[in-house]
Design a protein around this motif. Structure first.
Motif, PDB file in Angstrom:
ATOM      1  N   ASN A 217     -18.820  39.500  66.487  1.00 46.58           N
ATOM      2  CA  ASN A 217     -18.437  40.914  66.354  1.00 46.58           C
ATOM      3  C   ASN A 217     -19.295  41.846  67.205  1.00 46.58           C
ATOM      4  OD1 ASN A 217     -20.594  40.330  64.747  1.00 46.58           O
ATOM      5  ND2 ASN A 217     -19.940  41.574  63.011  1.00 46.58           N
ATOM      6  N   ALA A 240      -9.719  35.944  72.027  1.00 45.17           N
ATOM      7  CA  ALA A 240      -9.475  36.623  70.746  1.00 45.17           C
ATOM      8  C   ALA A 240      -9.757  38.111  70.881  1.00 45.17           C
ATOM      9  CB  ALA A 240     -10.336  36.010  69.642  1.00 45.17           C
ATOM     10  N   THR A 244      -6.810  41.030  70.721  1.00 41.64           N
ATOM     11  CA  THR A 244      -6.917  42.125  69.761  1.00 41.64           C
ATOM     12  C   THR A 244      -6.882  43.471  70.491  1.00 41.64           C
ATOM     13  OG1 THR A 244      -8.246  40.684  68.365  1.00 41.64           O
ATOM     14  CG2 THR A 244      -8.308  43.040  67.864  1.00 41.64           C
ATOM     15  N   PHE A 248      -3.949  46.569  70.161  1.00 46.22           N
ATOM     16  CA  PHE A 248      -4.229  47.981  69.913  1.00 46.22           C
ATOM     17  C   PHE A 248      -3.675  48.846  71.043  1.00 46.22           C
ATOM     18  CE2 PHE A 248      -7.010  48.767  66.223  1.00 46.22           C
ATOM     19  CZ  PHE A 248      -7.110  47.482  65.749  1.00 46.22           C
ATOM     20  N   LEU A 277      -9.950  53.519  76.170  1.00 48.71           N
ATOM     21  CA  LEU A 277      -9.695  52.330  75.350  1.00 48.71           C
ATOM     22  C   LEU A 277      -9.284  51.146  76.226  1.00 48.71           C
ATOM     23  CD1 LEU A 277      -7.812  53.910  72.303  1.00 48.71           C
ATOM     24  CD2 LEU A 277     -10.179  53.106  72.380  1.00 48.71           C
TER      25      LEU A 277
ATOM     26  N   SER B 241     -12.572  39.121  67.154  1.00 51.93           N
ATOM     27  CA  SER B 241     -11.382  39.936  66.940  1.00 51.93           C
ATOM     28  C   SER B 241     -11.716  41.163  66.084  1.00 51.93           C
ATOM     29  CB  SER B 241     -10.311  39.070  66.269  1.00 51.93           C
ATOM     30  OG  SER B 241      -9.182  39.838  65.954  1.00 51.93           O
ATOM     31  N   GLY B 243     -14.660  42.601  65.678  1.00 49.20           N
ATOM     32  CA  GLY B 243     -15.545  43.513  66.400  1.00 49.20           C
ATOM     33  C   GLY B 243     -14.773  44.367  67.398  1.00 49.20           C
ATOM     34  N   THR B 244     -13.807  43.748  68.063  1.00 47.19           N
ATOM     35  CA  THR B 244     -12.994  44.477  69.035  1.00 47.19           C
ATOM     36  C   THR B 244     -12.120  45.507  68.328  1.00 47.19           C
ATOM     37  OG1 THR B 244     -12.985  42.500  70.415  1.00 47.19           O
ATOM     38  CG2 THR B 244     -11.365  44.200  70.943  1.00 47.19           C
ATOM     39  N   ALA B 245     -11.494  45.080  67.228  1.00 48.19           N
ATOM     40  CA  ALA B 245     -10.657  46.008  66.454  1.00 48.19           C
ATOM     41  C   ALA B 245     -11.492  47.197  65.978  1.00 48.19           C
ATOM     42  CB  ALA B 245     -10.036  45.274  65.263  1.00 48.19           C
ATOM     43  N   LEU B 247     -14.184  48.424  67.237  1.00 45.57           N
ATOM     44  CA  LEU B 247     -14.566  49.273  68.366  1.00 45.57           C
ATOM     45  C   LEU B 247     -13.441  50.269  68.676  1.00 45.57           C
ATOM     46  CD1 LEU B 247     -17.012  49.307  70.223  1.00 45.57           C
ATOM     47  CD2 LEU B 247     -15.793  47.827  71.803  1.00 45.57           C
ATOM     48  N   PHE B 248     -12.214  49.760  68.705  1.00 41.28           N
ATOM     49  CA  PHE B 248     -11.054  50.622  68.970  1.00 41.28           C
ATOM     50  C   PHE B 248     -10.895  51.649  67.848  1.00 41.28           C
ATOM     51  CE2 PHE B 248      -8.493  49.312  72.652  1.00 41.28           C
ATOM     52  CZ  PHE B 248      -9.283  48.277  73.107  1.00 41.28           C
ATOM     53  N   ILE B 249     -11.023  51.184  66.608  1.00 46.59           N
ATOM     54  CA  ILE B 249     -10.843  52.084  65.465  1.00 46.59           C
ATOM     55  C   ILE B 249     -11.902  53.188  65.495  1.00 46.59           C
ATOM     56  CG2 ILE B 249     -11.081  52.174  62.934  1.00 46.59           C
ATOM     57  CD1 ILE B 249      -9.682  49.337  62.965  1.00 46.59           C
ATOM     58  N   LYS B 251     -13.502  54.397  68.107  1.00 52.27           N
ATOM     59  CA  LYS B 251     -13.247  55.341  69.193  1.00 52.27           C
ATOM     60  C   LYS B 251     -12.119  56.314  68.809  1.00 52.27           C
ATOM     61  CE  LYS B 251     -15.873  53.642  72.665  1.00 52.27           C
ATOM     62  NZ  LYS B 251     -16.892  54.395  73.388  1.00 52.27           N
ATOM     63  N   ILE B 252     -11.083  55.771  68.178  1.00 53.28           N
ATOM     64  CA  ILE B 252      -9.954  56.628  67.805  1.00 53.28           C
ATOM     65  C   ILE B 252     -10.358  57.573  66.672  1.00 53.28           C
ATOM     66  CG2 ILE B 252      -7.572  56.659  66.968  1.00 53.28           C
ATOM     67  CD1 ILE B 252      -7.358  53.767  68.175  1.00 53.28           C
ATOM     68  N   SER B 255     -12.098  60.636  67.805  1.00 50.77           N
ATOM     69  CA  SER B 255     -11.242  61.701  68.351  1.00 50.77           C
ATOM     70  C   SER B 255     -10.444  62.379  67.236  1.00 50.77           C
ATOM     71  CB  SER B 255     -10.308  61.134  69.420  1.00 50.77           C
ATOM     72  OG  SER B 255      -9.187  60.529  68.818  1.00 50.77           O
ATOM     73  N   LEU B 273      -0.230  56.321  62.682  1.00 48.08           N
ATOM     74  CA  LEU B 273      -0.545  55.305  63.691  1.00 48.08           C
ATOM     75  C   LEU B 273      -1.937  54.743  63.438  1.00 48.08           C
ATOM     76  CD1 LEU B 273      -0.128  53.797  66.452  1.00 48.08           C
ATOM     77  CD2 LEU B 273      -1.156  55.792  67.551  1.00 48.08           C
ATOM     78  N   GLU B 276      -1.933  52.403  60.662  1.00 49.60           N
ATOM     79  CA  GLU B 276      -1.341  51.127  61.063  1.00 49.60           C
ATOM     80  C   GLU B 276      -2.361  50.290  61.844  1.00 49.60           C
ATOM     81  OE1 GLU B 276       2.031  51.373  63.703  1.00 49.60           O
ATOM     82  OE2 GLU B 276       2.130  49.188  63.857  1.00 49.60           O
ATOM     83  N   LEU B 277      -3.089  50.957  62.752  1.00 50.73           N
ATOM     84  CA  LEU B 277      -4.082  50.237  63.553  1.00 50.73           C
ATOM     85  C   LEU B 277      -5.169  49.642  62.665  1.00 50.73           C
ATOM     86  CD1 LEU B 277      -4.474  52.633  66.628  1.00 50.73           C
ATOM     87  CD2 LEU B 277      -3.238  50.463  66.532  1.00 50.73           C
ATOM     88  N   LEU B 280      -4.644  46.296  61.337  1.00 51.84           N
ATOM     89  CA  LEU B 280      -4.727  45.171  62.275  1.00 51.84           C
ATOM     90  C   LEU B 280      -6.142  44.628  62.411  1.00 51.84           C
ATOM     91  CD1 LEU B 280      -2.319  46.357  65.091  1.00 51.84           C
ATOM     92  CD2 LEU B 280      -1.969  44.487  63.480  1.00 51.84           C
ATOM     93  N   ASN B 281      -7.092  45.240  61.739  1.00 47.63           N
ATOM     94  CA  ASN B 281      -8.455  44.706  61.756  1.00 47.63           C
ATOM     95  C   ASN B 281      -8.554  43.571  60.746  1.00 47.63           C
ATOM     96  OD1 ASN B 281     -11.133  44.103  61.800  1.00 47.63           O
ATOM     97  ND2 ASN B 281     -11.850  46.198  61.487  1.00 47.63           N
TER      98      ASN B 281
END
Lengths: 341, 341
Positions: A217, A240, A244, A248, A277, B241, B243-245, B247-249, B251-252, B255, B273, B276-277, B280-281
């Protein structure tokens, strides 16, 4: 300015000359010191060049090849039947000193087997490793190896990967990179025997700035500059992360391209966030490097487009300028000296 | 309605009774058939109950324990010093038939070692495996095992994991789950000897709906219901997976929580949205199950909050109702029969 020559396997990848030829032409204007030898089916290459209004010149030569190694060919078979193939001829040019590096988007296993057979390994290296840079949350890059050249490794191999990765990253960073081993926990007792023994070896050497274990992670969190693992774990783990990230990105893209007021607002206000992103998808980079060889071999994604293939050529240019193989040799020697004295 | 009893290690996890006790109380209203035995330091548990205005009753008992197994304790040491610990007593209750399942957010290695020692393995199983559901892009779940119980496995173990995972997933899905092996490529020639031999075994059995290899980038793509791997790869891959999810969450979220007009618009238009994202984590789920034992043991994240810990209790309730261990035994027997006739 000293020129450098890159041999391009023009036939490799999903798109062959339709991508590799325009990429080569554009790369020549990006890198004024670059010369390119395009190796592949001459009529196909010429057709592509004509479409671009380009004819071969002193910096852009064509070398005709008779066959292409297929993506499904087993490495052992590809090795036997490699003569006159574009991939083999590209590597041969490096071995003969006619080119300083080669780039291919073809069959990874075949590229590895051929590179190892033709170029040979550096002294002290038992297996080559595939390394690629990956993005991190801070905007800086990390490097990860092995990404699939070796599906099983012993601790000595991982230790050599650490040395090779450290030598490469140092040439990018300008300082001693933080090296970590990918593991199921940060504690020393965690993991299988291979990673535990590799960590012991890394703890003992002064030649590597070893910072301990890294968990999956933290892959993109800029906690290490070089992440060491075997090719089985590395390939699966990186994919992976890519899968992922892509999921997104696809979901967000769908909302941004909607032909509604919402979609319009999303595009107007959040496209910079979306661009940021996208840079977090490890898949954005192209140009993995096969380390441990007496020569520079760059592997492009098979699916690379022109821009991505230019990145792979750029990586080749960088590695030639920085003479990565000789830095790896130096680093290996330093570790050996340390053990003897 | 038949009641079922879950033994809760009230002391495990980062927050101990502050999370486990409110989760237990809320779980009792979610699951009318549920009885809970809270095992831990009685004064601490009582304090938490008092704050909730609850006193022990026929469905909520307290069992006092004298010690807690620390997160840093080595499994072997934890095993020797486990007497009168909350984790040990919870597992003992299952072994003695006083509880139908136990749930702990404590030290994973210790939970595994104790469960294996006290409950014993099912016949035909050589190693227990940690399984968890993961989200997919279609909204359906997949299951993945092993997630860290075994840092190195042979092909027989992976084959047993496939059987166990298939038996568990079938009880959720109601049909034969698609089983895949996590690998570096989809082709049969890809991967190390262990996954190749496991795939051969899976290809031969009729008892498993084996769909081939799955690559890391397809983890969350609903191409398989059960994803089989060793615990080293599984742990690292799933965390990559997650950790990547995350990171995106993050950042979003940044904002969306901005105190600007843009932040306000983002919240107004894109919170669905964002929700929903978040689903996916893979990290959103809680309640991994330790399969292969003669009893039901659920591992909660150490960092689980009340809602997440309720999910872990819910998983225990589900597994008791579905009698997962006996389904695993049935499936193992079917495979053995197939081999004999």
């Amino acid at each position: 300015m000293q020129s450098l020559t890159v041999a391009l396997d023009a036939m490799g990848g999903d798109f062959g000359p339709r991508v590799t030829v325009p990429a080569a032409v554009q790369a020549l204007s990006h890198f004024p010191e670059l010369k390119v030898i395009l190796i592949g089916d001459e009529p196909q290459i010429t057709t592509q060049l004509l479409q671009l209004g380009v004819t071969p010149h002193s910096r852009l030569r064509i070398l005709h090849s008779l066959r292409v190694i297929g993506d499904a060919e087993k490495p052992s078979l590809a090795l036997r039947n490699s003569h006159n193939s574009s991939m083999r001829m590209a590597i041969d040019l490096v071995a003969e000193g006619e080119a300083d590096a080669c780039v291919s988007a073809g069959n990874t296993g075949a590229l590895m087997a051929l590179s190892r057979f033709i170029l040979k390994l550096l002294p002290g290296i038992e297996r080559p490793a595939l390394i690629s840079s990956i993005p991190t949350s801070t905007g800086r890059k990390s490097w990860m190896l092995d990404l699939g050249a070796n599906v099983s490794c012993d601790a000595d191999s991982l230790f050599q990967f650490a040395i090779m990765g450290s030598a490469l990253a140092e040439q990018h960073l300008g300082h001693a990179p933080r090296v970590a081993v990918l593991n199921v926990g940060t504690e020393e007792i965690k993991g299988n025997d291979v990673v535990k023994r590799c960590a012991e070896m890394l703890n003992k050497t002064q030649a590597i700035n070893f910072v301990g274990n890294i968990e999956g992670n933290k892959l993109l969190h800029d906690v290490a500059d070089v992440i060491v693992c075997d090719g089985f774990v590395g390939n699966i783990c990186l994919k992976a992360s890519e899968g992922t990230a892509q999921l997104f990105i696809d979901k967000i893209r769908a909302s941004m391209t909607a032909s509604s007021v919402k979609g319009w607002i999303a595009r107007a206000l959040f496209s910079s966030l979306f661009d940021e992103l996208k840079t977090l998808n490890p898949d954005q980079y192209n140009g993995a490097s096969l380390l441990g060889l007496r020569g520079i071999v760059i592997k492009s994604h098979g699916s690379a487009d022109v821009a991505a293939f230019i990145n792979a050529i750029g990586e080749a240019v960088h590695e030639v300028k920085r003479q990565i193989p000789s830095h790896i040799s130096d680093r290996l020697e330093a570790v050996l000296l340390e053990r003897h004295y």
